[in-house]
Design an enzyme around this catalytic site. Structure first.
Site, PDB file in Angstrom:
ATOM      1  N   THR A 162       0.899  -1.158   0.000  1.00 32.83           N
ATOM      2  CA  THR A 162       0.000   0.000   0.000  1.00 32.83           C
ATOM      3  C   THR A 162       0.935   1.205   0.000  1.00 32.83           C
ATOM      4  OG1 THR A 162      -0.080   0.168   2.407  1.00 32.83           O
ATOM      5  CG2 THR A 162      -1.789  -1.184   1.373  1.00 32.83           C
ATOM      6  N   HIS A 163       0.531   2.267  -0.647  1.00 34.37           N
ATOM      7  CA  HIS A 163       1.388   3.467  -0.785  1.00 34.37           C
ATOM      8  C   HIS A 163       2.750   3.120  -1.386  1.00 34.37           C
ATOM      9  CE1 HIS A 163      -1.458   5.476   2.008  1.00 34.37           C
ATOM     10  NE2 HIS A 163      -1.441   4.297   2.618  1.00 34.37           N
ATOM     11  N   SER A 284      18.086  -0.023 -26.380  1.00 33.26           N
ATOM     12  CA  SER A 284      18.326   1.407 -26.566  1.00 33.26           C
ATOM     13  C   SER A 284      19.269   1.588 -27.746  1.00 33.26           C
ATOM     14  CB  SER A 284      18.952   1.989 -25.300  1.00 33.26           C
ATOM     15  OG  SER A 284      19.680   3.161 -25.609  1.00 33.26           O
ATOM     16  N   LYS A 290      20.698  -1.524 -22.073  1.00 31.54           N
ATOM     17  CA  LYS A 290      19.276  -1.323 -21.766  1.00 31.54           C
ATOM     18  C   LYS A 290      18.356  -2.405 -22.309  1.00 31.54           C
ATOM     19  CE  LYS A 290      17.510   1.689 -19.987  1.00 31.54           C
ATOM     20  NZ  LYS A 290      17.196   3.040 -20.469  1.00 31.54           N
ATOM     21  N   GLU A 297       4.932   0.595 -21.145  1.00 31.94           N
ATOM     22  CA  GLU A 297       4.868   2.066 -21.201  1.00 31.94           C
ATOM     23  C   GLU A 297       3.803   2.542 -22.183  1.00 31.94           C
ATOM     24  OE1 GLU A 297       9.468   3.238 -20.138  1.00 31.94           O
ATOM     25  OE2 GLU A 297       8.987   2.505 -22.119  1.00 31.94           O
TER      26      GLU A 297
END
Ligand code: ARG
Length: 465
Positions: A162-163, A284, A290, A297
């Protein structure tokens, strides 16, 4: 005088106007660039209308067959790309009718008792009804991907959050199925949207019906619609079904975005919970090390335009008086874009989830972090007669002590006068995974039941398709 001759390439409605349209009007007004996608539905609905016109004596047998064959021919020409679209063919309806009438003079009777207003609403309802089923099929595949992944990770735990702070340990399968339940509600919503779409509006005419004895019931049956409109004004101006579907897709997009956000976090080296399959990740162009979660996304990013399409159409609709206004033409690009976007996204998300590898060693280890057991310790005290608020304070005090002195929390529990060896067992892995006993809870035992219900949910969704 206008004698119905249209050899000059004027729009089908040119009779009332004395000059041909300004190019700028044509460009602005024309929807053929995007509503050509409705050609199948336009032809199906036109066939149903023509058959009905025969039953009321507008067409004779040979005219009807010429029209049905002609419509088939127009369909083939559109599909093969051989159709010649003229500047005056402002939309799919006028294109089909113009070409049909070139093929057979009987085409000139096809628009009897029909307006593009009830025609476009019919076409779009047919299209939307079909597409709802397509999206639902993809959603069921996503549910299945989540289930398969969940089952393959049986017994594996992870921290629940949570949070975005570690909270209590949960089975990974429980977490994955949480997303699966959100998707099951999306399925439900799309079934409901499909239902509200499944209404025949052909026969409403331009807005007030027709003085001819049209049989709208027969057309509705022929087109396999579940029910028939009750008010012609409503029939031609209602775009609620488009809003319904856009809204269902927008919320689905939000769900995919939330899944995407977690995959982005989980695949970072900081979390290191999952590794994406190479086929579902990108590299990348500059940084050789990468591996990027582009699908996740894009799910997050595209949810923005899905919400935009919904709010855009709502804004377009809100000021329109009854009945048809050209503003309504704005429904299609929004709908097509949302549908294309979601149908693009869904298989990519399913594939990404299905092929990612879970770092169970790491998540299991984090799930046994002693601080995530504190609620269970407090609940153990409750079972032994301590009021929860006091138990909470007591355990919070032990957490503080563990943090300031560096003593193991389990040791502090073992040596506390109100606690001891029994609650210390709560820190053991096997206990952690099964401590929660309530309905739908995050423990391995409860999960078994949940998996069965989830499987039933998928089977039920399939049977309703
Ligand atoms: N292209 C129009 C649309 O998509 C079809 C209906 C046109 N009706 C009219 N009365 N101008 O909404």
């Amino acid at each position: 005088m206008n004698n119905g001759d249209n050899s000059k390439g004027l729009p089908l409605w040119h009779g009332r106007l004395n000059v041909s349209s300004a190019d700028v009007l044509r460009n602005l007004n024309s929807s053929i660039g995007f509503d050509i996608r409705l050609y199948k539905e336009d032809i199906t609905a036109s066939k149903a209308h023509a058959k009905m016109l025969k039953t009321i004596g507008v067409y004779n047998e040979s005219e009807l067959s010429a029209v049905l064959d002609g419509l088939e021919k127009v369909k083939e020409e559109i599909e093969s790309g051989s159709i010649n679209i003229l500047p005056a063919d402002e939309d799919i309806h006028t294109l089909v009718e113009r070409r049909l009438t070139e093929i057979t003079p009987a085409g000139a009777k096809l628009h009897t008792g029909r307006s593009r207003n009830d025609q476009v609403a019919t076409d779009l309802r047919l299209w939307t009804r079909r597409i709802c089923s397509e999206i639902i099929t993809e959603l069921i595949s996503l549910q299945e991907a989540l289930l398969t992944k969940a089952k393959s990770l049986e017994g594996i735990m992870m921290p629940g959050y949570t949070h975005l702070q570690q909270a209590q340990p949960v089975p990974v399968a429980h977490h994955l199925l949480a997303h699966g339940w959100a998707i099951s509600r999306d399925v439900q919503r799309l079934f409901e949207s499909r239902n509200r779409t499944n209404v025949s509006v052909l026969g409403a005419g331009a807005l007030a019906g027709s003085s001819l004895p049209l049989d709208s019931h027969a057309v509705a049956d022929d087109l396999n619609f579940k029910s028939l409109f009750n008010n012609s004004l409503d029939a031609v101006s209602d775009r609620d079904f488009v809003v319904d579907v856009l809204s269902a897709i927008a919320l689905l997009g939000v769900h995919l975005s939330r899944i995407g956000e977690e995959i982005i976090l989980w695949s970072s080296s900081e979390f290191n919970f999952v590794e994406l399959d190479d086929a579902y990740a990108t590299g990348s162009s500059m940084m050789p090390q990468k591996k990027n979660p582009d699908i996740a996304e894009l799910a997050r990013g595209k949810s923005g335009r899905l919400i935009g399409n919904l709010t855009g159409l709502l804004a377009s609709l809100k000021g329109t008086p009854l009945t048809y206004n050209k503003d309504l033409q704005e429904d299609k690009e929004a709908l097509f874009d949302s549908v294309d976007t979601i149908l693009n996204l869904l298989p990519a998300i399913s594939g990404m989830l299905l092929t990612m590898t879970f770092n169970s060693e790491r998540t299991n280890e984090l799930a046994t972090s002693p601080f995530m057991v504190t609620t269970d310790i407090a609940e153990w005290l409750v079972l032994n007669g301590v009021p929860f608020r006091e138990a909470h304070a007591l355990v919070a005090g032990l957490v503080q002590e563990a943090l300031t002195t560096g003593t193991e929390l389990s040791e502090l529990v073992a040596t506390h006068e109100l606690l001891g060896d029994e609650p210390k067992k709560l820190f053991e892995n096997a206990t952690i995974a099964n401590s929660k006993k309530t309905h739908g809870a995050g423990s391995l035992k409860q999960l078994k039941e949940q998996v069965t219900v989830f499987e039933q949910n998928i089977a039920n969704n399939r049977s309703l398709l």
